[in-house]
Design an enzyme around this catalytic site. Structure first.
Site, mmCIF file in Angstrom:
data_model
loop_
_atom_site.group_PDB
_atom_site.id
_atom_site.type_symbol
_atom_site.label_atom_id
_atom_site.label_comp_id
_atom_site.label_asym_id
_atom_site.label_seq_id
_atom_site.Cartn_x
_atom_site.Cartn_y
_atom_site.Cartn_z
ATOM 1 N N GLU A 30 -30.171 13.902 -16.997
ATOM 2 C CA GLU A 30 -31.316 14.186 -17.868
ATOM 3 C C GLU A 30 -32.426 13.166 -17.625
ATOM 4 O OE1 GLU A 30 -28.141 13.864 -18.601
ATOM 5 O OE2 GLU A 30 -27.608 14.702 -20.537
ATOM 6 N N ASP A 88 -4.950 -10.543 5.777
ATOM 7 C CA ASP A 88 -6.399 -10.451 6.061
ATOM 8 C C ASP A 88 -7.235 -11.525 5.374
ATOM 9 O OD1 ASP A 88 -5.632 -8.182 7.357
ATOM 10 O OD2 ASP A 88 -6.373 -6.784 5.833
ATOM 11 N N LEU A 104 -13.068 -9.599 -0.942
ATOM 12 C CA LEU A 104 -13.248 -8.516 -1.923
ATOM 13 C C LEU A 104 -14.573 -8.640 -2.669
ATOM 14 C CD1 LEU A 104 -9.591 -8.253 -3.350
ATOM 15 C CD2 LEU A 104 -10.583 -7.035 -1.414
HETATM 16 N N1 NAP Z 1 -6.500 -0.069 6.697
HETATM 17 C C1 NAP Z 1 -6.697 -0.432 5.465
HETATM 18 O O1 NAP Z 1 -7.462 0.197 4.729
HETATM 19 C C2 NAP Z 1 -5.965 -1.640 4.950
HETATM 20 C C3 NAP Z 1 -6.260 -2.142 3.664
HETATM 21 C C4 NAP Z 1 -5.555 -3.240 3.198
HETATM 22 C C5 NAP Z 1 -4.568 -3.805 4.021
HETATM 23 N N2 NAP Z 1 -4.330 -3.289 5.245
HETATM 24 C C6 NAP Z 1 -3.295 -3.863 6.114
HETATM 25 O O2 NAP Z 1 -2.027 -3.668 5.484
HETATM 26 C C7 NAP Z 1 -1.160 -4.709 5.887
HETATM 27 C C8 NAP Z 1 -0.482 -5.297 4.679
HETATM 28 O O3 NAP Z 1 0.261 -4.276 4.085
HETATM 29 P P1 NAP Z 1 1.227 -4.514 2.860
HETATM 30 O O4 NAP Z 1 1.782 -3.168 2.545
HETATM 31 O O5 NAP Z 1 2.145 -5.646 3.164
HETATM 32 O O6 NAP Z 1 0.219 -5.065 1.760
HETATM 33 P P2 NAP Z 1 -0.191 -4.617 0.273
HETATM 34 O O7 NAP Z 1 0.250 -3.233 0.013
HETATM 35 O O8 NAP Z 1 -1.622 -4.950 0.110
HETATM 36 O O9 NAP Z 1 0.637 -5.625 -0.612
HETATM 37 C C9 NAP Z 1 1.996 -5.411 -0.831
HETATM 38 C C10 NAP Z 1 2.493 -6.476 -1.772
HETATM 39 O O10 NAP Z 1 2.033 -6.241 -3.085
HETATM 40 C C11 NAP Z 1 2.937 -6.861 -3.980
HETATM 41 N N3 NAP Z 1 3.362 -5.974 -5.045
HETATM 42 C C12 NAP Z 1 3.564 -6.349 -6.317
HETATM 43 N N4 NAP Z 1 4.032 -5.351 -7.037
HETATM 44 C C13 NAP Z 1 4.169 -4.297 -6.201
HETATM 45 C C14 NAP Z 1 4.630 -2.972 -6.379
HETATM 46 N N5 NAP Z 1 5.055 -2.518 -7.573
HETATM 47 N N6 NAP Z 1 4.677 -2.164 -5.313
HETATM 48 C C15 NAP Z 1 4.238 -2.570 -4.119
HETATM 49 N N7 NAP Z 1 3.768 -3.829 -3.889
HETATM 50 C C16 NAP Z 1 3.743 -4.691 -4.925
HETATM 51 C C17 NAP Z 1 4.192 -7.211 -3.155
HETATM 52 O O11 NAP Z 1 4.155 -8.597 -2.910
HETATM 53 P P3 NAP Z 1 4.958 -9.572 -3.884
HETATM 54 O O12 NAP Z 1 6.375 -9.067 -3.914
HETATM 55 O O13 NAP Z 1 4.782 -10.883 -3.299
HETATM 56 O O14 NAP Z 1 4.301 -9.380 -5.199
HETATM 57 C C18 NAP Z 1 3.970 -6.469 -1.869
HETATM 58 O O15 NAP Z 1 4.563 -7.080 -0.776
HETATM 59 C C19 NAP Z 1 -1.997 -5.719 6.648
HETATM 60 O O16 NAP Z 1 -1.771 -5.567 8.019
HETATM 61 C C20 NAP Z 1 -3.408 -5.345 6.309
HETATM 62 O O17 NAP Z 1 -4.285 -5.650 7.357
HETATM 63 C C21 NAP Z 1 -5.007 -2.225 5.723
#
Ligand code: NAP
Length: 385
Positions: A59, A218, A222
């Site tokens: 609007e 990484d 943010l």
């Molecule tokens: N292409 C893209 O858009 C993109 C974006 C972001 C990252 N990445 C890549 O992804 C990779 C990292 O992946 P990732 O899977 O390890 O990282 P993530 O998904 O960002 O973080 C996972 C972490 O979150 C914490 N977490 C806490 N509660 C959780 C829950 N309920 N469920 C799941 N996770 C929980 C855990 O760590 P704790 O147990 O220590 O709490 C877990 O290890 C890197 O290589 C990065 O470069 C890519």
């Protein structure tokens, strides 16, 4: 010509405005997509849409366009709006007040506000101010125009208080979120155009959330950088059960000249290590303890509820495959935004199987530089079908 007598023409204009507004549905959600126009002598002399979440309402845009159209105000016959104008303060002021201030004498409404807390209030405010309101409720069908908004207002969604969550990720042609080891250092999956879009997206949310895996891999900041909107930058949220985020992480660095970063919140399990907690608090983080499930991961529903309680309405999830999959599996993702870059191979799991378990509703496909971008609403969380 008496406007009231030409209902089919008004309805045709309303449907036309609604169609234009729908193009912005992924950018305004959870808000409804709304279009408006100013009618003069049977013609729309100005149009407006609610183009993005937090931005001006349709609007206001239509009235501003009419004011600069050159058509004198006395010749404005009516303001047409696809949805009843809001009458309360949200991210912007009430549209009913803007309409009253604009001095227009007649408003045509295409649908009543479906929210029982607001339904009829906008019209009431206009009528009280002496504006004639032509209520053409049903001319714009919200189930077609903004089904996401009806889901947002549904009892099931209201019972699960959590921010409207947009999961965004970039993937390679084979679906991996991490580039192959062979790629050059610092090479991104998506191109510069997509990265610029991400900053715009970051500027239009209340919070950006990631997991510790991404912080470790990484070391992201943010922050919002140009061309994103940098006033009032979003809260930065990390899920880090054991507080392994180093106090030297780039999240805590002073933002540069061209960037803005919101406060840093770290969710951890109940009873964290006192030394790590103190070091992170001294670095500038606020810590929030939540229960964990299976003794390993944080309870994502509890995290989402806490964010909602803190007033975070629209959340951008920029995490790796682990947290993104878990959020999708918990039914805590409302919308996905997936960039597929021009890169083969990659490291780590894909989100393909998780996406198969989630019902995606309407989608939009765009080309962004050398990437494809797919936006879609999640219509049904896993487990409920
Ligand atoms: N292409 C893209 O858009 C993109 C974006 C972001 C990252 N990445 C890549 O992804 C990779 C990292 O992946 P990732 O899977 O390890 O990282 P993530 O998904 O960002 O973080 C996972 C972490 O979150 C914490 N977490 C806490 N509660 C959780 C829950 N309920 N469920 C799941 N996770 C929980 C855990 O760590 P704790 O147990 O220590 O709490 C877990 O290890 C890197 O290589 C990065 O470069 C890519």
């Amino acid at each position: 010509m008496a406007l009231e007598l030409d209902t089919p023409a008004l309805q045709a204009h309303l449907r036309d405005l609604a169609q234009e507004a729908r193009d912005h549905r992924f950018d305004v959600a959870p808000n409804p997509c709304v279009g408006a126009g100013v009618l003069s002598n049977g013609k729309l002399i100005a149009r407006g849409v609610h183009a993005h979440w937090g931005g001006p309402h349709a609007e206001v845009m239509a009235l501003a366009a009419a004011a600069s159209s050159g058509v004198p105000r006395a010749a404005w016959d009516a303001l047409l709006v696809t949805l009843e104008p809001c009458s309360s303060f949200g991210k912007t002021g009430p549209c009913s007040e803007a309409i009253i201030a604009a001095g227009i004498s007649r408003v045509v409404v295409g649908a009543l506000d479906p929210d029982p807390r607001h339904r009829g209030r906008g019209i009431e405010a206009l009528v009280k101010a002496g504006i004639e309101v032509i209520n053409l409720d049903g001319s714009v069908l919200l189930k077609d125009q903004a089904p996401h908004f009806l889901r947002w207002l549904s009892i099931d969604r209201l019972r699960q208080p959590s921010p409207w969550t947009v999961a965004k990720w970039a993937q390679t042609l084979t679906g991996q979120l991490t580039p192959p080891k062979t790629s050059e250092d610092g090479q991104w999956i998506s191109g510069p155009e997509a990265l610029a879009e991400v900053h715009v997206l970051r500027g239009r949310v209340d919070g950006i959330m990631t997991g510790f895996g991404t912080v470790r891999a990484d070391n992201p900041r943010l922050t919002v950088r140009s061309p994103g909107q940098r006033d009032d930058p979003p809260v930065r949220i990390v899920l880090d059960s054991d507080l392994r985020t180093p106090p030297e992480a780039r999240l805590f660095e002073q933002p540069g000249e061209d960037e803005a970063g919101g406060p840093v919140l770290i969710f951890c399990r109940i009873g964290p290590d006192v030394g790590r907690a103190r070091a992170l608090e001294e670095a500038g983080a606020e810590l929030l303890e939540v229960r964990s499930v299976n003794r390993t991961s944080l309870d994502l529903k509890a995290v989402s509820q806490r964010l909602h309680e803190r007033g975070i309405q629209r959340l951008l999830l920029e995490a790796g495959p682990r947290l993104t999959a878990a959020m999708l599996e918990e039914g805590l993702v409302d919308q996905v935004c997936i960039y597929t870059g021009d890169m083969r191979g990659g490291e780590g799991p894909t989100l393909g199987n998780t996406l198969l378990a989630v019902r995606l509703g309407e989608r939009r496909d765009l080309e962004v530089g050398n990437c494809s971008r797919m936006d879609a609403f999640v219509t049904l969380p896993p487990g409920s079908h």
